[in-house]
Design a protein around this motif. Sequence first.
Motif, PDB file in Angstrom:
ATOM      1  N   VAL A 116      -1.467   7.437   2.617  1.00 24.15           N
ATOM      2  CA  VAL A 116      -0.672   8.658   2.722  1.00 24.15           C
ATOM      3  C   VAL A 116      -1.375   9.817   2.026  1.00 24.15           C
ATOM      4  O   VAL A 116      -1.452  10.929   2.559  1.00 24.15           O
ATOM      5  CB  VAL A 116       0.735   8.435   2.128  1.00 24.15           C
ATOM      6  CG1 VAL A 116       1.470   9.759   1.944  1.00 24.15           C
ATOM      7  CG2 VAL A 116       1.545   7.524   3.045  1.00 24.15           C
ATOM      8  N   PHE A 151       5.804   5.568  -0.610  1.00 22.13           N
ATOM      9  CA  PHE A 151       4.341   5.661  -0.554  1.00 22.13           C
ATOM     10  C   PHE A 151       3.659   4.326  -0.296  1.00 22.13           C
ATOM     11  O   PHE A 151       2.676   4.249   0.432  1.00 22.13           O
ATOM     12  CB  PHE A 151       3.872   6.235  -1.897  1.00 22.13           C
ATOM     13  CG  PHE A 151       2.435   6.671  -1.961  1.00 22.13           C
ATOM     14  CD1 PHE A 151       2.030   7.878  -1.413  1.00 22.13           C
ATOM     15  CD2 PHE A 151       1.502   5.884  -2.608  1.00 22.13           C
ATOM     16  CE1 PHE A 151       0.712   8.295  -1.509  1.00 22.13           C
ATOM     17  CE2 PHE A 151       0.181   6.285  -2.706  1.00 22.13           C
ATOM     18  CZ  PHE A 151      -0.213   7.493  -2.150  1.00 22.13           C
ATOM     19  N   ASP A 152       4.209   3.257  -0.880  1.00 24.28           N
ATOM     20  CA  ASP A 152       3.448   2.012  -0.923  1.00 24.28           C
ATOM     21  C   ASP A 152       4.302   0.908  -1.537  1.00 24.28           C
ATOM     22  O   ASP A 152       5.367   1.153  -2.069  1.00 24.28           O
ATOM     23  CB  ASP A 152       2.206   2.248  -1.788  1.00 24.28           C
ATOM     24  CG  ASP A 152       1.207   1.114  -1.716  1.00 24.28           C
ATOM     25  OD1 ASP A 152       1.215   0.381  -0.724  1.00 24.28           O
ATOM     26  OD2 ASP A 152       0.422   0.967  -2.659  1.00 24.28           O
ATOM     27  N   PRO A 184       4.035  -0.982   1.949  1.00 27.31           N
ATOM     28  CA  PRO A 184       3.834   0.123   2.890  1.00 27.31           C
ATOM     29  C   PRO A 184       4.812  -0.054   4.055  1.00 27.31           C
ATOM     30  O   PRO A 184       4.924  -1.146   4.603  1.00 27.31           O
ATOM     31  CB  PRO A 184       2.380  -0.039   3.335  1.00 27.31           C
ATOM     32  CG  PRO A 184       2.049  -1.471   3.075  1.00 27.31           C
ATOM     33  CD  PRO A 184       2.882  -1.893   1.904  1.00 27.31           C
ATOM     34  N   ARG A 219       6.485   5.787   4.966  1.00 30.83           N
ATOM     35  CA  ARG A 219       5.256   6.574   4.830  1.00 30.83           C
ATOM     36  C   ARG A 219       5.245   7.779   5.761  1.00 30.83           C
ATOM     37  O   ARG A 219       4.501   8.739   5.516  1.00 30.83           O
ATOM     38  CB  ARG A 219       4.033   5.687   5.069  1.00 30.83           C
ATOM     39  CG  ARG A 219       3.828   4.643   3.982  1.00 30.83           C
ATOM     40  CD  ARG A 219       2.495   3.922   4.106  1.00 30.83           C
ATOM     41  NE  ARG A 219       2.418   3.068   5.272  1.00 30.83           N
ATOM     42  CZ  ARG A 219       1.352   2.345   5.602  1.00 30.83           C
ATOM     43  NH1 ARG A 219       0.266   2.374   4.835  1.00 30.83           N
ATOM     44  NH2 ARG A 219       1.358   1.578   6.673  1.00 30.83           N
TER      45      ARG A 219
END
Length: 353
Positions: free
Chosen positions: A217, A292-293, A296, A300
């Motif tokens: 991202v 963000f993660d 994932p 995103r």
Amino acid sequence: MPLRLPPVFRVFPALALAVAVCCAWEARAATVTDALGATVTVPDAPKRVYALSPPDALLVYAINPCLLVGWNMPQPPAAKAWYPACVRDLPVLGGFFGQGMTPNKEALLAAAPDLVISGTMARSNRDFDAFFTGLGIPVVHIDSGTVADYPKALRLLGRLLGDPARGEAQGAYAQDTLEAIAKGVAGIPEDKRLRVYYAEGEDGLATDGRGSFHTQVLEMAGGINVHATPQTQRYGMDKVTMETVIGYAPQLILAQTPKVQAAIQASPTWRVIPAVRDGRVVGLPSLPINWFDRPPSFMRLLALKWMAHTLYPDAFPYDMARETQAFCKLFWDKDLTEAQARALLESGAAARP
């Protein structure tokens, strides 16, 4: 022809019966060409779906959460509060992801899926695919390893799971987002792009290298990941030293958690870094799941807009509260007030002193 069952069913005959009843005789009414180029015969209307990794389970969730038969890992309480009742207390079946974890075959048999989704993130193997196909349970492989895969993956899942209109709407959103971000980033000169450090771990001295799917991202939104070294393990979070981070001199720091953000802001050692000195230590939104993660996920797509706006507000003048409201309506079926949307945007920030 009689269904041939693996040896495990001789030990668990009741499970064998459940799978045979629920799966083996399910009417097959359609074929699909999957990401591996295989032609797979699938149920006309699947009712019980298992995905081999958290990112892929969440993609299934985005289309129809009530089709999921289980999760790959325990779900955080904050996420459960968002889930409909049909998935809140599903069993943990495991999957191919992260640190060497594998699915629980006995639990999978009890769950009796009639369709299996194996995405790029799952890293499944032929033996495990054969475990399902030997039972007459189709396995469809999708590309889902990058955000750029989402338009196609969501449209395919919409068709597979009986809601092509929803898959098309989400796929179109994904495609429009990717195109808008790429166009905006292309207009930012290289020498104007911000240098960013992704601070992970308890002390902020773990990170992921440039090109990692963990930092995708950031890089798609036009940030320069200061840690150019490729990650050394799939799970990421490679250790670095304080001297290394000081040498990177990042202009912005992404803090994985509020705890890390607070620690960095309070530390005299970190204050020599431009990002800290200038008050640019940013917490990642984390509700209902991390944007963000880890894992994932389809979040995103919203994170791309948030990240681009955070880095370059003039190039990406998004009203992030409205963007969050629209996204949550489309992907979560949630109608948020502006105040609720703003609370999500602040969900990763450390409490102000």
